[in-house]
Design a protein around this motif. Sequence first.
Motif, PDB file in Angstrom:
ATOM      1  N   ALA A 124       0.911  -1.310   0.135  1.00 57.59           N
ATOM      2  CA  ALA A 124      -0.098   0.081   0.241  1.00 57.59           C
ATOM      3  C   ALA A 124       0.934   1.077   0.008  1.00 57.59           C
ATOM      4  O   ALA A 124       0.578   2.339  -0.800  1.00 57.59           O
ATOM      5  N   ILE A 125       1.916   1.280   0.897  1.00 57.73           N
ATOM      6  CA  ILE A 125       2.651   2.618   0.864  1.00 57.73           C
ATOM      7  C   ILE A 125       3.422   2.668  -0.367  1.00 57.73           C
ATOM      8  O   ILE A 125       3.621   3.931  -0.761  1.00 57.73           O
ATOM      9  N   ASN A 126       3.982   1.755  -1.163  1.00 57.16           N
ATOM     10  CA  ASN A 126       4.538   1.983  -2.223  1.00 57.16           C
ATOM     11  C   ASN A 126       3.657   2.380  -3.363  1.00 57.16           C
ATOM     12  O   ASN A 126       3.990   3.251  -4.398  1.00 57.16           O
ATOM     13  N   ALA A 127       2.566   1.762  -3.373  1.00 55.22           N
ATOM     14  CA  ALA A 127       1.312   2.314  -4.221  1.00 55.22           C
ATOM     15  C   ALA A 127       1.140   3.949  -4.163  1.00 55.22           C
ATOM     16  O   ALA A 127       1.161   4.510  -5.119  1.00 55.22           O
ATOM     17  N   VAL A 128       0.969   4.583  -2.954  1.00 58.57           N
ATOM     18  CA  VAL A 128       0.866   5.924  -2.567  1.00 58.57           C
ATOM     19  C   VAL A 128       2.125   6.630  -3.193  1.00 58.57           C
ATOM     20  O   VAL A 128       2.032   7.524  -3.653  1.00 58.57           O
ATOM     21  N   SER A 129       3.222   5.810  -2.922  1.00 59.36           N
ATOM     22  CA  SER A 129       4.424   6.772  -3.184  1.00 59.36           C
ATOM     23  C   SER A 129       4.832   6.681  -4.682  1.00 59.36           C
ATOM     24  O   SER A 129       5.184   8.001  -5.238  1.00 59.36           O
ATOM     25  N   VAL A 130       4.340   5.752  -5.478  1.00 57.42           N
ATOM     26  CA  VAL A 130       4.233   6.069  -6.876  1.00 57.42           C
ATOM     27  C   VAL A 130       3.530   7.245  -7.256  1.00 57.42           C
ATOM     28  O   VAL A 130       3.929   8.064  -8.285  1.00 57.42           O
ATOM     29  N   VAL A 131       2.527   7.622  -6.947  1.00 57.68           N
ATOM     30  CA  VAL A 131       1.732   8.572  -7.305  1.00 57.68           C
ATOM     31  C   VAL A 131       2.531  10.015  -6.693  1.00 57.68           C
ATOM     32  O   VAL A 131       2.600  11.104  -7.583  1.00 57.68           O
ATOM     33  N   LEU A 132       2.965  10.279  -5.593  1.00 55.31           N
ATOM     34  CA  LEU A 132       3.717  11.147  -5.117  1.00 55.31           C
ATOM     35  C   LEU A 132       5.076  11.295  -5.913  1.00 55.31           C
ATOM     36  O   LEU A 132       5.270  12.466  -6.407  1.00 55.31           O
ATOM     37  N   PHE A 133       5.674  10.339  -6.356  1.00 50.89           N
ATOM     38  CA  PHE A 133       6.817  10.497  -7.280  1.00 50.89           C
ATOM     39  C   PHE A 133       6.675  10.971  -8.670  1.00 50.89           C
ATOM     40  O   PHE A 133       7.456  11.651  -9.262  1.00 50.89           O
ATOM     41  N   VAL A 134       5.435  10.644  -9.170  1.00 48.43           N
ATOM     42  CA  VAL A 134       4.801  10.940 -10.542  1.00 48.43           C
ATOM     43  C   VAL A 134       4.883  12.241 -10.364  1.00 48.43           C
ATOM     44  O   VAL A 134       5.043  13.061 -11.177  1.00 48.43           O
ATOM     45  N   LEU A 135       4.154  12.952  -9.489  1.00 43.45           N
ATOM     46  CA  LEU A 135       3.761  14.406  -9.175  1.00 43.45           C
ATOM     47  C   LEU A 135       4.982  15.130  -9.101  1.00 43.45           C
ATOM     48  O   LEU A 135       5.177  16.373  -9.427  1.00 43.45           O
ATOM     49  N   LEU A 172      12.752   7.559 -12.333  1.00 46.90           N
ATOM     50  CA  LEU A 172      13.537   6.510 -11.815  1.00 46.90           C
ATOM     51  C   LEU A 172      12.818   5.943 -10.604  1.00 46.90           C
ATOM     52  O   LEU A 172      12.692   4.824 -10.374  1.00 46.90           O
ATOM     53  N   THR A 173      12.683   6.918  -9.799  1.00 48.04           N
ATOM     54  CA  THR A 173      12.108   6.349  -8.250  1.00 48.04           C
ATOM     55  C   THR A 173      10.552   5.789  -8.676  1.00 48.04           C
ATOM     56  O   THR A 173      10.078   5.126  -7.762  1.00 48.04           O
ATOM     57  N   VAL A 174       9.794   6.547  -9.367  1.00 46.48           N
ATOM     58  CA  VAL A 174       8.843   5.911  -9.931  1.00 46.48           C
ATOM     59  C   VAL A 174       8.649   4.345 -10.381  1.00 46.48           C
ATOM     60  O   VAL A 174       7.904   3.431  -9.678  1.00 46.48           O
TER      61      VAL A 174
END
Length: 204
Positions: A158-169, A174-176
């Motif tokens: 769950a954390i990684n899914a939220v983080s994907v959105v954060l790093f896209v923004l 590469l972190t995405v």
Amino acid sequence: MDLLLSPAFTAWGAPFTWLELLAFVLSIAMVLGNMRQWLMAWPLAAASSLLYALLFWNGKLYGEAALQLFFVAMAAWGFAQWWRGRTQLEMTVRRMGARAWAWSLATIALGAPALGYWLDQRTDSPLPYWDALPTVASVVATVLLGRKYIENWPFWVAINAVSVVLFVLKAYWLTVILYAAFIPLALWGWREWARASRGTAASA
């Protein structure tokens, strides 16, 4: 620092810095080590976290930057936990009880909005609440990992899914990719630890 933030290569029209690239490689190695319950996963976690702290601070993701420094400290704690627990039944892979679930969920439910509000009021973070949620949840998941609770893995999914959105923004592409890759790796880790738990129960 200028060298670390200089582009290593460019893809999809975006530069990928040496800092992000090195942190990416160390993070993948760290997750694979966690899956196999290798002690060396914790030093790798410390090294990758230091690099990501620099990257996120530079991008004004202060919650994530502070989280990475927390990870460095937790790496020392986790290493000690796993080292001492190698011959202790209490540090085999196990499942969370009601108290652990209550502590984990309450910490996230109360801590994430509180941190988001603080970041919103006290810093120039452009995404305070998006920054706060994975920050607080990652603290919880790291404690669960250090104590070898199987449920740390679905928390990480769950954390990684939220983080994907954060790093896209933030356009940290590469972190995405890294955090998107972390999702199936966490599912894999969940399966491996579940097998280890069944093996421990069978031999008890």
